[in-house]
Design a protein around this motif. Structure first.
Motif, short mmCIF file in Angstrom:
data_model
loop_
_atom_site.label_atom_id
_atom_site.label_comp_id
_atom_site.label_asym_id
_atom_site.label_seq_id
_atom_site.Cartn_x
_atom_site.Cartn_y
_atom_site.Cartn_z
N UNK A 140 -3.95 66.58 -39.23
CA UNK A 140 -3.51 66.98 -37.88
C UNK A 140 -2.60 65.91 -37.30
N UNK A 141 -2.98 64.64 -37.49
CA UNK A 141 -2.16 63.54 -36.96
C UNK A 141 -0.78 63.54 -37.61
N UNK A 142 -0.76 63.79 -38.94
CA UNK A 142 0.52 63.82 -39.66
C UNK A 142 1.41 64.94 -39.12
N UNK A 143 0.79 66.11 -38.87
CA UNK A 143 1.57 67.25 -38.37
C UNK A 143 2.15 66.94 -37.00
N UNK A 144 1.32 66.32 -36.16
CA UNK A 144 1.77 65.95 -34.81
C UNK A 144 2.97 64.99 -34.89
N UNK A 145 2.84 63.95 -35.76
CA UNK A 145 3.93 62.98 -35.87
C UNK A 145 5.20 63.65 -36.38
N UNK A 146 5.06 64.57 -37.37
CA UNK A 146 6.25 65.24 -37.90
C UNK A 146 6.95 66.04 -36.81
N UNK A 147 6.15 66.71 -35.97
CA UNK A 147 6.75 67.51 -34.89
C UNK A 147 7.48 66.62 -33.90
N UNK A 148 6.82 65.52 -33.52
CA UNK A 148 7.44 64.59 -32.56
C UNK A 148 8.73 64.03 -33.15
N UNK A 149 8.67 63.66 -34.43
CA UNK A 149 9.85 63.12 -35.12
C UNK A 149 10.99 64.13 -35.12
N UNK A 150 10.64 65.42 -35.22
CA UNK A 150 11.66 66.47 -35.26
C UNK A 150 12.18 66.80 -33.86
N UNK A 151 11.65 66.13 -32.86
CA UNK A 151 12.15 66.31 -31.51
C UNK A 151 11.40 67.35 -30.69
N UNK A 152 10.23 67.75 -31.16
CA UNK A 152 9.43 68.74 -30.42
C UNK A 152 8.69 68.04 -29.28
N UNK A 153 8.72 68.64 -28.11
CA UNK A 153 7.95 68.09 -26.98
C UNK A 153 6.57 68.73 -27.01
N UNK A 154 5.52 67.92 -27.12
CA UNK A 154 4.16 68.44 -27.22
C UNK A 154 3.44 68.25 -25.89
N UNK A 155 2.88 69.35 -25.37
CA UNK A 155 2.07 69.25 -24.15
C UNK A 155 0.64 69.60 -24.55
N UNK A 156 -0.30 68.71 -24.35
CA UNK A 156 -1.70 69.01 -24.68
C UNK A 156 -2.38 69.66 -23.50
N UNK A 157 -2.98 70.82 -23.70
CA UNK A 157 -3.67 71.50 -22.61
C UNK A 157 -3.98 72.93 -22.98
N UNK A 158 -4.51 73.68 -22.01
CA UNK A 158 -4.85 75.08 -22.23
C UNK A 158 -3.73 75.94 -21.66
N UNK A 159 -3.12 76.76 -22.52
CA UNK A 159 -1.96 77.54 -22.08
C UNK A 159 -2.32 78.97 -21.76
N UNK A 160 -1.59 79.56 -20.79
CA UNK A 160 -1.70 81.01 -20.56
C UNK A 160 -0.33 81.55 -20.22
N UNK A 161 -0.12 82.80 -20.63
CA UNK A 161 1.18 83.42 -20.37
C UNK A 161 1.34 83.63 -18.87
N UNK A 162 2.56 83.40 -18.39
CA UNK A 162 2.87 83.64 -16.98
C UNK A 162 4.11 84.54 -16.95
N UNK A 163 3.89 85.82 -17.19
CA UNK A 163 5.02 86.74 -17.31
C UNK A 163 5.60 86.67 -18.70
N UNK A 164 6.69 87.43 -18.93
CA UNK A 164 7.22 87.54 -20.30
C UNK A 164 7.98 86.30 -20.78
N UNK A 165 8.35 85.39 -19.90
CA UNK A 165 9.19 84.28 -20.34
C UNK A 165 8.67 82.92 -19.94
N UNK A 166 7.38 82.79 -19.69
CA UNK A 166 6.88 81.47 -19.27
C UNK A 166 5.42 81.28 -19.67
#
Ligand SMILES: Cc1cc2nc3c(=O)[nH]c(=O)nc-3n(C[C@H](O)[C@H](O)[C@H](O)COP(=O)(O)OP(=O)(O)OC[C@H]3O[C@@H](n4cnc5c(N)ncnc54)[C@H](O)[C@@H]3O)c2cc1C
Length: 150
Positions: free
Chosen positions: A44-70
């Motif tokens: 999991x740590x390796x995957x996280x680092x690869x994503x960050x390295x690739x420029x992905x912004x990671x937000x840790x938390x509980x997500x819910x849809x807020x309409x079709x585009x958010x």
């Protein structure tokens, strides 16, 4: 052989001096599970680092849809802080969780889901695996090979 105990495999040898040794093998299930969980965490740590390295912004938390585009993400303790992210395309990839049977509620001791199985420190004498998907088949063969009656 030198690294066996790190894998949770304990070797004992019997035999009179000068005769070939007869090896005996015992399983330290706590060590087996500890190693498995450490490997999973590392992955999991390796995957996280690869994503960050690739420029992905990671937000840790509980997500819910807020309409079709958010998506609204609660990030603070007990959902006190929020982050709202908009996008043209949203990929929902929330995985699955073990189904609990009402007639056999998991108690983490005698009835376990796969998430609780890795807390076991001793090998059960008998084990019943309910479910015949790839994970069930894997657990059945693994515990059979470890010496449990499955
Ligand atoms: C015991 C076991 C062993 C397995 N072994 C293997 C194997 O050896 N090889 C293999 O290829 N596959 C294996 N698999 C299958 C593999 O784990 C799954 O197929 C894979 O993890 C599915 O990925 P996913 O991203 O869809 O879901 P997940 O890995 O379950 O990830 C979903 C994530 O979303 C999070 N989430 C859920 N809801 C929200 C929300 N509202 N907001 C924010 N986050 C949320 C969850 O907490 C979770 O972290 C195994 C599965 C099990 C159960």
């Amino acid at each position: 052989i030198a690294g066996a105990s790190d894998l949770g495999v304990q070797l004992f040898a019997r035999g009179a001096k000068g005769t070939p040794l007869t090896p005996e093998i015992a399983i330290n299930l706590a060590a087996v599970n500890k190693r498995l969980l450490a490997l999973a965490r590392q992955q999991s740590d390796d995957m996280r680092s690869s994503l960050v390295e690739a420029g992905v912004r990671i937000i840790s938390g509980h997500g819910r849809l807020d309409g079709p585009g958010a998506v609204v993400v609660s990030t603070g303790p007990q959902g006190t802080a929020f982050d709202r992210v908009e996008a043209d395309t949203l990929v929902v990839s929330v995985g699955a969780s073990p189904r609990q049977l009402p007639q056999a509620k998991p108690d983490g001791e005698r009835i376990l889901t796969w998430t609780q199985l890795y807390d076991m420190t001793t090998l059960p004498e008998h084990l019943i695996v309910v479910g015949s998907g790839v994970t069930g088949a894997e657990f059945a063969s693994a515990y059979m090979n470890l010496g449990a009656k499955v």
